[in-house]
Write an enzyme that holds these catalytic residues in place. Structure first.
Site, PDB file in Angstrom:
ATOM      1  N   GLU A  35      17.621 -17.700  19.199  1.00  0.00           N
ATOM      2  CA  GLU A  35      16.660 -17.378  20.262  1.00  0.00           C
ATOM      3  C   GLU A  35      17.238 -17.808  21.606  1.00  0.00           C
ATOM      4  O   GLU A  35      17.802 -18.883  21.725  1.00  0.00           O
ATOM      5  CB  GLU A  35      15.316 -18.074  19.988  1.00  0.00           C
ATOM      6  CG  GLU A  35      14.271 -17.934  21.083  1.00  0.00           C
ATOM      7  CD  GLU A  35      13.980 -16.481  21.491  1.00  0.00           C
ATOM      8  OE1 GLU A  35      13.654 -15.658  20.638  1.00  0.00           O
ATOM      9  OE2 GLU A  35      14.112 -16.183  22.702  1.00  0.00           O
ATOM     10  N   GLY A  40       8.782 -17.794  19.435  1.00  0.00           N
ATOM     11  CA  GLY A  40       7.543 -17.007  19.310  1.00  0.00           C
ATOM     12  C   GLY A  40       7.610 -15.677  20.029  1.00  0.00           C
ATOM     13  O   GLY A  40       6.692 -14.874  19.912  1.00  0.00           O
ATOM     14  N   ILE A  42       7.744 -12.454  22.678  1.00  0.00           N
ATOM     15  CA  ILE A  42       6.777 -11.920  23.648  1.00  0.00           C
ATOM     16  C   ILE A  42       5.356 -12.203  23.168  1.00  0.00           C
ATOM     17  O   ILE A  42       4.491 -12.624  23.938  1.00  0.00           O
ATOM     18  CB  ILE A  42       6.990 -10.395  23.832  1.00  0.00           C
ATOM     19  CG1 ILE A  42       8.293 -10.118  24.582  1.00  0.00           C
ATOM     20  CG2 ILE A  42       5.805  -9.746  24.571  1.00  0.00           C
ATOM     21  CD1 ILE A  42       8.347 -10.642  26.003  1.00  0.00           C
ATOM     22  N   GLU A 211      -4.276   7.283  34.207  1.00  0.00           N
ATOM     23  CA  GLU A 211      -3.609   7.712  32.974  1.00  0.00           C
ATOM     24  C   GLU A 211      -3.146   9.155  33.147  1.00  0.00           C
ATOM     25  O   GLU A 211      -3.931  10.014  33.539  1.00  0.00           O
ATOM     26  CB  GLU A 211      -4.598   7.595  31.802  1.00  0.00           C
ATOM     27  CG  GLU A 211      -4.143   8.240  30.510  1.00  0.00           C
ATOM     28  CD  GLU A 211      -2.816   7.690  29.984  1.00  0.00           C
ATOM     29  OE1 GLU A 211      -2.721   6.475  29.774  1.00  0.00           O
ATOM     30  OE2 GLU A 211      -1.871   8.487  29.814  1.00  0.00           O
ATOM     31  N   HIS A 451     -25.780  -8.804   4.972  1.00  0.00           N
ATOM     32  CA  HIS A 451     -26.782  -8.540   6.012  1.00  0.00           C
ATOM     33  C   HIS A 451     -27.263  -9.865   6.593  1.00  0.00           C
ATOM     34  O   HIS A 451     -27.498 -10.809   5.841  1.00  0.00           O
ATOM     35  CB  HIS A 451     -27.973  -7.802   5.411  1.00  0.00           C
ATOM     36  CG  HIS A 451     -29.075  -7.587   6.406  1.00  0.00           C
ATOM     37  ND1 HIS A 451     -29.011  -6.593   7.370  1.00  0.00           N
ATOM     38  CD2 HIS A 451     -30.233  -8.268   6.609  1.00  0.00           C
ATOM     39  CE1 HIS A 451     -30.119  -6.649   8.114  1.00  0.00           C
ATOM     40  NE2 HIS A 451     -30.864  -7.658   7.682  1.00  0.00           N
TER      41      HIS A 451
HETATM   42  C1  LIG Z   1       0.655  -8.068  27.271  1.00  0.00           C
HETATM   43  C2  LIG Z   1       0.907  -7.775  25.829  1.00  0.00           C
HETATM   44  C3  LIG Z   1      -0.115  -7.894  24.917  1.00  0.00           C
HETATM   45  C4  LIG Z   1       0.116  -7.634  23.579  1.00  0.00           C
HETATM   46  N1  LIG Z   1      -0.908  -7.767  22.690  1.00  0.00           N
HETATM   47  C5  LIG Z   1      -0.693  -7.504  21.373  1.00  0.00           C
HETATM   48  C6  LIG Z   1      -1.738  -7.675  20.432  1.00  0.00           C
HETATM   49  O1  LIG Z   1      -2.850  -8.052  20.766  1.00  0.00           O
HETATM   50  N2  LIG Z   1      -1.461  -7.410  19.131  1.00  0.00           N
HETATM   51  C7  LIG Z   1      -0.225  -6.986  18.718  1.00  0.00           C
HETATM   52  O2  LIG Z   1      -0.018  -6.766  17.524  1.00  0.00           O
HETATM   53  N3  LIG Z   1       0.782  -6.829  19.599  1.00  0.00           N
HETATM   54  C8  LIG Z   1       0.579  -7.078  20.904  1.00  0.00           C
HETATM   55  N4  LIG Z   1       1.601  -6.942  21.794  1.00  0.00           N
HETATM   56  C9  LIG Z   1       2.919  -6.504  21.284  1.00  0.00           C
HETATM   57  C10 LIG Z   1       3.666  -7.672  20.636  1.00  0.00           C
HETATM   58  O3  LIG Z   1       3.832  -8.698  21.578  1.00  0.00           O
HETATM   59  C11 LIG Z   1       4.990  -7.205  20.112  1.00  0.00           C
HETATM   60  O4  LIG Z   1       4.788  -6.111  19.251  1.00  0.00           O
HETATM   61  C12 LIG Z   1       5.705  -8.304  19.356  1.00  0.00           C
HETATM   62  O5  LIG Z   1       5.951  -9.413  20.180  1.00  0.00           O
HETATM   63  C13 LIG Z   1       7.010  -7.785  18.772  1.00  0.00           C
HETATM   64  O6  LIG Z   1       7.624  -8.796  18.078  1.00  0.00           O
HETATM   65  P1  LIG Z   1       9.197  -8.832  17.866  1.00  0.00           P
HETATM   66  O7  LIG Z   1       9.432  -9.979  16.941  1.00  0.00           O
HETATM   67  O8  LIG Z   1       9.672  -7.498  17.471  1.00  0.00           O
HETATM   68  O9  LIG Z   1       9.827  -9.106  19.297  1.00  0.00           O
HETATM   69  P2  LIG Z   1       9.496 -10.092  20.492  1.00  0.00           P
HETATM   70  O10 LIG Z   1       8.206 -10.769  20.331  1.00  0.00           O
HETATM   71  O11 LIG Z   1       9.721  -9.307  21.725  1.00  0.00           O
HETATM   72  O12 LIG Z   1      10.627 -11.196  20.371  1.00  0.00           O
HETATM   73  C14 LIG Z   1      11.970 -10.913  20.569  1.00  0.00           C
HETATM   74  C15 LIG Z   1      12.702 -12.208  20.852  1.00  0.00           C
HETATM   75  O13 LIG Z   1      14.106 -11.963  20.812  1.00  0.00           O
HETATM   76  C16 LIG Z   1      14.740 -12.749  21.798  1.00  0.00           C
HETATM   77  N5  LIG Z   1      16.047 -12.128  22.064  1.00  0.00           N
HETATM   78  C17 LIG Z   1      16.279 -10.889  22.572  1.00  0.00           C
HETATM   79  N6  LIG Z   1      17.607 -10.645  22.612  1.00  0.00           N
HETATM   80  C18 LIG Z   1      18.221 -11.749  22.125  1.00  0.00           C
HETATM   81  C19 LIG Z   1      19.589 -12.094  21.905  1.00  0.00           C
HETATM   82  N7  LIG Z   1      20.606 -11.248  22.172  1.00  0.00           N
HETATM   83  N8  LIG Z   1      19.872 -13.323  21.414  1.00  0.00           N
HETATM   84  C20 LIG Z   1      18.863 -14.188  21.122  1.00  0.00           C
HETATM   85  N9  LIG Z   1      17.567 -13.898  21.308  1.00  0.00           N
HETATM   86  C21 LIG Z   1      17.244 -12.689  21.784  1.00  0.00           C
HETATM   87  C22 LIG Z   1      13.762 -12.704  22.962  1.00  0.00           C
HETATM   88  O14 LIG Z   1      13.969 -13.784  23.849  1.00  0.00           O
HETATM   89  C23 LIG Z   1      12.418 -12.791  22.231  1.00  0.00           C
HETATM   90  O15 LIG Z   1      11.976 -14.120  22.103  1.00  0.00           O
HETATM   91  C24 LIG Z   1       1.406  -7.232  23.141  1.00  0.00           C
HETATM   92  C25 LIG Z   1       2.448  -7.128  24.060  1.00  0.00           C
HETATM   93  C26 LIG Z   1       2.205  -7.402  25.384  1.00  0.00           C
HETATM   94  C27 LIG Z   1       3.338  -7.292  26.347  1.00  0.00           C
END
Ligand SMILES: Cc1cc2nc3c(=O)[nH]c(=O)nc-3n(C[C@H](O)[C@H](O)[C@H](O)COP(=O)(O)OP(=O)(O)OC[C@H]3O[C@@H](n4cnc5c(N)ncnc54)[C@H](O)[C@@H]3O)c2cc1C
Length: 472
Positions: A35, A40, A42, A211, A451
């Site tokens: 990481e 954790g 995004i 939109e 209920h």
């Molecule tokens: C505002 C917002 C609200 C959201 N609300 C919801 C919700 O309510 N419910 C839901 O299901 N989804 C929601 N999402 C979407 C959700 O956040 C993502 O689908 C989810 O985080 C994806 O998980 P992931 O593990 O694929 O990647 P991410 O959570 O994006 O994690 C990727 C990680 O990889 C790391 N990384 C990237 N490149 C490298 C590298 N080369 N070397 C080391 N580390 C690296 C990054 O730093 C990051 O920590 C929301 C998104 C946003 C922006």
């Protein structure tokens, strides 16, 4: 010297990455996670969780302002924006600690830094600014038999609407604003745009949502989106569908947006703009191109088990394509490592991935919309039930909403379920389980719903599809 070779390495510690790492460790793989910024991903830091913390503050503020409706009094209701945001960031911090604990508990090595793929089974990690958790490995060369890319996604940028962090925000700034805007333009009405629109409107901002498509919440069933839109408009939100933002002129502390509905462009001056026009996968700059990993429209191409076209390289989560949701990322990761282990998991069935939007009122769905079912050539039976016919919803002062279900007329299979209203994001899982078990109407008729609960609207919608509705 620290061990630098692993069975499985996961790049990225978002919900997809860290859950994948845990499942890999459970299956007996020597596992590491890399990481570069925050444990954790995004979801925990800038997505799912902090938005829900903000929306919870907004919800309580809304109830306090409507205390009289419940026979209560709360005078001079106000809020401290800094404290609202501090609470949200506090929740994030707590969850970061939770992910670190889980990595340690499962004996997963944390490697802190930015990973680059060097070739078959090899990767290097270089140092980044972010402070490393205690005991994490750092810069260096590593090897792994299986490399799972879980690098997530970032905001999509449209020409002319480039975010500048000050006046034109992405979700990063919208989550942690320097001040509460009095007026706000939200470009894009997907889940992210609508959640921020709902939060800022409840907190008192004049909010306009634009939109480009004819329907807001474009992936939702048209009828559900229409009910939601009506509620948003009742709350004072301005919603413009079939409309484009074509230009943003930045002033010292405001933005003049040109908005075009195809008839006559108009301008609107707002304090801030949120660009919520989607996300794109993080696929560049860490060696995928060099290894020849196939990508399509900003995402890595995988099969139903997370395999890419390059042996030993897998991808899961946002970087592996839509729907870009945390629970999809987690499940995709579990399938991926179970397949690596040779356990024969079911491949991902995207139709069974629920979608939730936590605005007020909430929206939740799974499976086919009525339009998609018809497009797929299905002869359908549709059932609906409004919240005004539900005792619990009325008792809670939340009688605006509805449940809609779509059945295959021929087989009775439940094809889709769609909801708008109070806490429907907690209800949808009932239908997700039902669809996963390939439920038909008969089994739902025989299912007893407690209920009084709002879940009774689910049963009533099913009954309605077959002309047997009871409380309407
Ligand atoms: C505002 C917002 C609200 C959201 N609300 C919801 C919700 O309510 N419910 C839901 O299901 N989804 C929601 N999402 C979407 C959700 O956040 C993502 O689908 C989810 O985080 C994806 O998980 P992931 O593990 O694929 O990647 P991410 O959570 O994006 O994690 C990727 C990680 O990889 C790391 N990384 C990237 N490149 C490298 C590298 N080369 N070397 C080391 N580390 C690296 C990054 O730093 C990051 O920590 C929301 C998104 C946003 C922006």
């Amino acid at each position: 010297m620290a061990d630098t070779s692993f069975d499985v390495v996961v790049i990225g510690s978002g919900p997809g990455g860290y859950v994948t790492a845990i499942r890999a460790a459970q299956l007996g793989f020597k596992t590491a996670i890399v990481e570069k910024a925050y444990l954790g991903g995004i979801c925990n830091n800038w997505g799912c969780i902090p938005t829900k913390a903000l929306l919870r503050s907004a919800e309580i503020y809304h109830y306090m302002k409507h205390a009289k409706d419940y026979g209560l009094s709360a005078d001079n209701v106000s809020f401290d924006p800094k404290a609202v945001i501090a609470r949200s960031r506090g929740v994030v911090k707590r969850l970061n600690g939770g992910v670190e604990y889980l990595m340690n508990k499962n004996k997963i090595t944390i490697i802190w830094g930015e990973a680059t793929l060097d070739g078959s089974g090899k990767f290097t990690v270089k140092k980044t600014e972010a402070a490393a958790p205690k005991g994490a490995l750092g810069e260096g060369a590593y090897t792994a038999k299986h490399i799972i890319v879980a690098t997530g996604a970032r905001p999509r940028v449209l020409p002319g609407l480039e975010p500048d962090k000050k006046l034109v925000w992405t979700y990063f700034e919208a989550m942690n604003p320097d001040k509460m805007p009095k007026s706000l333009l939200v470009v894009g009405s997907g889940a992210i745009g609508i959640e921020f629109a709902s939060f800022y409107r409840t907190m008192g901002a004049e909010v306009t949502v634009v939109e480009v498509l004819p329907q807001i919440l474009p992936v939702e069933d048209a009828e559900i989106a229409a009910v939601a839109r009506k509620q948003f408009e009742k709350q004072g939100m301005k919603v413009l569908a079939n409309t484009k933002v074509t230009k943003l002129d930045k002033k010292a502390d405001s933005v003049v947006a040109t908005i075009d509905d195809g008839k006559k462009p108009v301008t609107l001056e707002v304090d801030r703009v949120i660009s919520a026009v989607g996300v794109v996968g993080n696929i560049e700059g860490f060696g995928l191109e060099k290894l020849g990993v196939k990508t399509d429209r900003g995402c890595i191409v995988i099969d139903g088990y997370g395999k890419t076209n390059v042996p030993g390289i897998y991808a899961i989560g946002d970087v592996a394509g839509p729907p870009m949701l945390a629970h999809k990322a987690e499940h995709e990761g579990v399938i991926c490592v179970e397949a690596i282990k040779g356990l024969h998991p079911h491949p991902m069935d995207k139709l069974l991935i629920p979608g939730c939007t936590y605005c007020h009122p909430q929206i939740a769905s799974v499976g086919l919309t009525e339009a998609k079912a018809k497009e797929a050539g299905k002869d359908v039976r549709v059932g609906r039930f409004p919240f005004v016919g539900n005792g619990k919803a009325i008792a809670q002062g939340e009688d605006q909403g509805m449940v809609k279900v779509i059945f295959d007329k021929k087989t009775g299979q439940l094809l889709g379920a769609h909801m708008v209203g109070h806490e429907v994001t907690e209800l949808i899982q009932g239908f997700v389980v039902a669809m996963n078990l390939e439920t038909t109407e008969e089994e739902l008729f025989h299912t007893i719903f407690p209920h009084p609960t709002i879940s009774e609207t689910m049963k009533e919608a099913v009954l309605d599809a077959y002309g047997r509705v009871l409380n309407m």
